[in-house]
Write a protein that holds these residues in place. Structure first.
Motif, PDB file in Angstrom:
ATOM      1  N   LEU A 128      40.805  33.212  46.418  1.00 33.90           N
ATOM      2  CA  LEU A 128      40.213  34.470  46.854  1.00 33.90           C
ATOM      3  C   LEU A 128      40.125  35.379  45.639  1.00 33.90           C
ATOM      4  O   LEU A 128      41.141  35.629  44.966  1.00 33.90           O
ATOM      5  N   GLN A 129      38.923  35.857  45.336  1.00 38.95           N
ATOM      6  CA  GLN A 129      38.771  36.801  44.227  1.00 38.95           C
ATOM      7  C   GLN A 129      39.143  38.184  44.725  1.00 38.95           C
ATOM      8  O   GLN A 129      38.524  38.710  45.651  1.00 38.95           O
ATOM      9  N   VAL A 130      40.155  38.771  44.110  1.00 43.98           N
ATOM     10  CA  VAL A 130      40.669  40.069  44.544  1.00 43.98           C
ATOM     11  C   VAL A 130      40.070  41.177  43.684  1.00 43.98           C
ATOM     12  O   VAL A 130      40.125  41.131  42.452  1.00 43.98           O
ATOM     13  N   ALA A 131      39.487  42.166  44.346  1.00 44.64           N
ATOM     14  CA  ALA A 131      38.907  43.319  43.643  1.00 44.64           C
ATOM     15  C   ALA A 131      39.940  44.438  43.607  1.00 44.64           C
ATOM     16  O   ALA A 131      40.141  45.142  44.595  1.00 44.64           O
ATOM     17  N   LEU A 132      40.600  44.576  42.475  1.00 43.81           N
ATOM     18  CA  LEU A 132      41.611  45.634  42.344  1.00 43.81           C
ATOM     19  C   LEU A 132      40.950  46.998  42.147  1.00 43.81           C
ATOM     20  O   LEU A 132      41.623  48.026  42.173  1.00 43.81           O
ATOM     21  N   ASP A 133      39.603  46.992  41.976  1.00 47.82           N
ATOM     22  CA  ASP A 133      38.866  48.256  41.844  1.00 47.82           C
ATOM     23  C   ASP A 133      38.035  48.532  43.096  1.00 47.82           C
ATOM     24  O   ASP A 133      37.100  49.330  43.056  1.00 47.82           O
ATOM     25  N   ALA A 134      38.355  47.848  44.195  1.00 52.47           N
ATOM     26  CA  ALA A 134      37.553  48.005  45.414  1.00 52.47           C
ATOM     27  C   ALA A 134      37.540  49.454  45.867  1.00 52.47           C
ATOM     28  O   ALA A 134      38.582  50.097  46.016  1.00 52.47           O
ATOM     29  N   GLY A 135      36.352  49.964  46.084  1.00 51.55           N
ATOM     30  CA  GLY A 135      36.211  51.341  46.553  1.00 51.55           C
ATOM     31  C   GLY A 135      36.032  51.373  48.056  1.00 51.55           C
ATOM     32  O   GLY A 135      36.498  50.491  48.775  1.00 51.55           O
ATOM     33  N   GLY A 167      44.939  29.905  46.285  1.00 53.43           N
ATOM     34  CA  GLY A 167      45.601  31.092  45.747  1.00 53.43           C
ATOM     35  C   GLY A 167      44.640  32.229  45.492  1.00 53.43           C
ATOM     36  O   GLY A 167      43.650  32.391  46.210  1.00 53.43           O
ATOM     37  N   LEU A 168      44.925  32.994  44.436  1.00 49.98           N
ATOM     38  CA  LEU A 168      44.179  34.224  44.150  1.00 49.98           C
ATOM     39  C   LEU A 168      43.663  34.249  42.712  1.00 49.98           C
ATOM     40  O   LEU A 168      44.247  33.646  41.810  1.00 49.98           O
ATOM     41  N   MET A 169      42.595  34.997  42.532  1.00 51.55           N
ATOM     42  CA  MET A 169      42.011  35.212  41.199  1.00 51.55           C
ATOM     43  C   MET A 169      41.627  36.677  41.073  1.00 51.55           C
ATOM     44  O   MET A 169      41.299  37.323  42.070  1.00 51.55           O
ATOM     45  N   THR A 170      41.690  37.208  39.866  1.00 53.20           N
ATOM     46  CA  THR A 170      41.126  38.540  39.624  1.00 53.20           C
ATOM     47  C   THR A 170      40.557  38.620  38.219  1.00 53.20           C
ATOM     48  O   THR A 170      40.888  37.818  37.340  1.00 53.20           O
ATOM     49  N   VAL A 171      39.667  39.589  38.043  1.00 44.67           N
ATOM     50  CA  VAL A 171      39.149  39.965  36.719  1.00 44.67           C
ATOM     51  C   VAL A 171      39.685  41.363  36.470  1.00 44.67           C
ATOM     52  O   VAL A 171      39.597  42.228  37.354  1.00 44.67           O
ATOM     53  N   ALA A 172      40.264  41.607  35.310  1.00 44.16           N
ATOM     54  CA  ALA A 172      40.825  42.933  35.026  1.00 44.16           C
ATOM     55  C   ALA A 172      39.747  43.998  35.239  1.00 44.16           C
ATOM     56  O   ALA A 172      38.669  43.911  34.654  1.00 44.16           O
ATOM     57  N   PRO A 173      40.005  45.004  36.079  1.00 45.67           N
ATOM     58  CA  PRO A 173      38.977  46.005  36.414  1.00 45.67           C
ATOM     59  C   PRO A 173      38.592  46.878  35.221  1.00 45.67           C
ATOM     60  O   PRO A 173      39.414  47.175  34.356  1.00 45.67           O
ATOM     61  N   GLU A 177      42.067  52.760  39.024  1.00 47.30           N
ATOM     62  CA  GLU A 177      43.430  53.025  38.524  1.00 47.30           C
ATOM     63  C   GLU A 177      43.939  51.977  37.535  1.00 47.30           C
ATOM     64  O   GLU A 177      44.851  52.231  36.755  1.00 47.30           O
ATOM     65  N   TYR A 178      43.346  50.770  37.546  1.00 45.45           N
ATOM     66  CA  TYR A 178      43.836  49.720  36.653  1.00 45.45           C
ATOM     67  C   TYR A 178      42.981  49.549  35.398  1.00 45.45           C
ATOM     68  O   TYR A 178      43.220  48.649  34.599  1.00 45.45           O
ATOM     69  N   ALA A 179      41.979  50.388  35.212  1.00 50.18           N
ATOM     70  CA  ALA A 179      41.122  50.286  34.022  1.00 50.18           C
ATOM     71  C   ALA A 179      41.974  50.421  32.753  1.00 50.18           C
ATOM     72  O   ALA A 179      42.734  51.365  32.595  1.00 50.18           O
ATOM     73  N   GLY A 180      41.868  49.411  31.874  1.00 46.25           N
ATOM     74  CA  GLY A 180      42.639  49.446  30.635  1.00 46.25           C
ATOM     75  C   GLY A 180      44.115  49.166  30.813  1.00 46.25           C
ATOM     76  O   GLY A 180      44.902  49.264  29.868  1.00 46.25           O
ATOM     77  N   ARG A 181      44.524  48.801  32.023  1.00 53.57           N
ATOM     78  CA  ARG A 181      45.949  48.521  32.304  1.00 53.57           C
ATOM     79  C   ARG A 181      46.070  47.094  32.834  1.00 53.57           C
ATOM     80  O   ARG A 181      46.438  46.866  33.984  1.00 53.57           O
ATOM     81  N   ALA A 185      47.560  45.511  36.344  1.00 53.53           N
ATOM     82  CA  ALA A 185      46.623  44.844  37.262  1.00 53.53           C
ATOM     83  C   ALA A 185      47.122  43.446  37.611  1.00 53.53           C
ATOM     84  O   ALA A 185      47.134  43.046  38.787  1.00 53.53           O
ATOM     85  N   PHE A 186      47.551  42.702  36.599  1.00 49.16           N
ATOM     86  CA  PHE A 186      48.009  41.338  36.848  1.00 49.16           C
ATOM     87  C   PHE A 186      49.339  41.336  37.613  1.00 49.16           C
ATOM     88  O   PHE A 186      49.599  40.437  38.407  1.00 49.16           O
ATOM     89  N   GLY A 187      50.163  42.342  37.358  1.00 49.06           N
ATOM     90  CA  GLY A 187      51.398  42.471  38.135  1.00 49.06           C
ATOM     91  C   GLY A 187      51.112  42.708  39.612  1.00 49.06           C
ATOM     92  O   GLY A 187      51.774  42.154  40.498  1.00 49.06           O
TER      93      GLY A 187
END
Length: 239
Positions: A128-135, A167-173, A177-181, A185-187
């Motif tokens: 599942l691709q997780v969007a940590l920047d989901a609005g 499992g899960l996948m993400t691309v660093a946003p 809130e996670y931009a540049g962090r 984000a991975f945590g």
């Protein structure tokens, strides 16, 4: 060809050193992290060289490039990952070669993948691709499901014939809130993975980190890192 092999071997050795150092720093064993080489925009000849150098996992993000390349390399002992945003009209083709689809982010895609996997007599792994920047839309800029939607989508994948929830996948946003962090984000992705594994213990794959931030991903606990540029070189600009 010899020059390209030498170049790729040198790049691969440097990436290997980075992963090994990151594992050592995090108190992890090197074998806990799998390198996936992202071969998008590069020719089948490079995939063949990489296979000869011991690479076992490769990733592509555009079906029109990936399908012929996978066919040309079908004799190689490779695991093919699809990592791009996937339209349902491309699913039949992708299921023909992809062992794992890392960009599953909506119910309609799950249904299409299941139907084609059954038709092809294959089992396709799904992240599942997780969007940590989901609005407010519930989806991220680069696709992905919002953290709050993981449980429902995971249950759908787990219950769909022909599919395996890996499992899960993400691309660093790039925003939010996670931009540049990346490390944060991975945590966060690891916390979400822990939650997921309570209901689905076998879904223990965590794909995170690329050429620029693989160390942060390994430190957070990623099981798979997706590296393209650091192995293959800077990509030619696509028109």
């Amino acid at each position: 060809m010899t020059d390209r092999k030498t170049e790729l071997a040198g790049n691969l050795a440097k990436v290997e050193e980075r992963i090994a150092a990151a594992c050592a720093a995090a108190g992890r064993k090197r074998e806990e992290v799998t390198l996936i080489v992202v071969t998008k925009t590069y020719p089948a000849s490079d995939v063949r060289i990489l296979s000869g150098l011991g690479v076992r996992h490769v990733a592509e993000n555009r079906d029109q490039d990936a399908a012929p390349k996978a066919a040309e390399c079908s004799d190689l002992p490779l695991v093919w990952h699809f990592v791009g945003q996937l339209q349902t009209n491309k699913v039949r083709s992708v299921v023909g070669y992809a062992d794992v689809v890392q960009s599953v982010d909506r119910a309609r895609l799950v249904d299409a993948l299941s139907r084609e996997a059954v038709r092809a007599g294959r089992e396709v792994g799904c992240l599942l691709q997780v969007a940590l920047d989901a609005g407010a839309s519930g989806r991220g800029e680069r696709g992905g499901v919002a953290p709050g939607g993981i449980e429902e989508l995971a249950a759908l994948v787990a219950g769909s014939p022909g599919l395996r929830l890996d499992g899960l996948m993400t691309v660093a946003p790039l925003a939010g809130e996670y931009a540049g962090r990346q490390r944060a984000a991975f945590g966060r992705l690891m916390d979400l993975s822990t939650d997921l594994r309570r209901a689905h213990p076998a879904a223990n794959m965590v794909s995170a980190g690329m050429s620029a931030d693989l160390e942060e991903a390994v430190a957070a606990g990623a099981t798979h890192v997706r590296v393209g540029t650091a192995v293959l070189g800077v990509r030619p600009r696509l028109g």
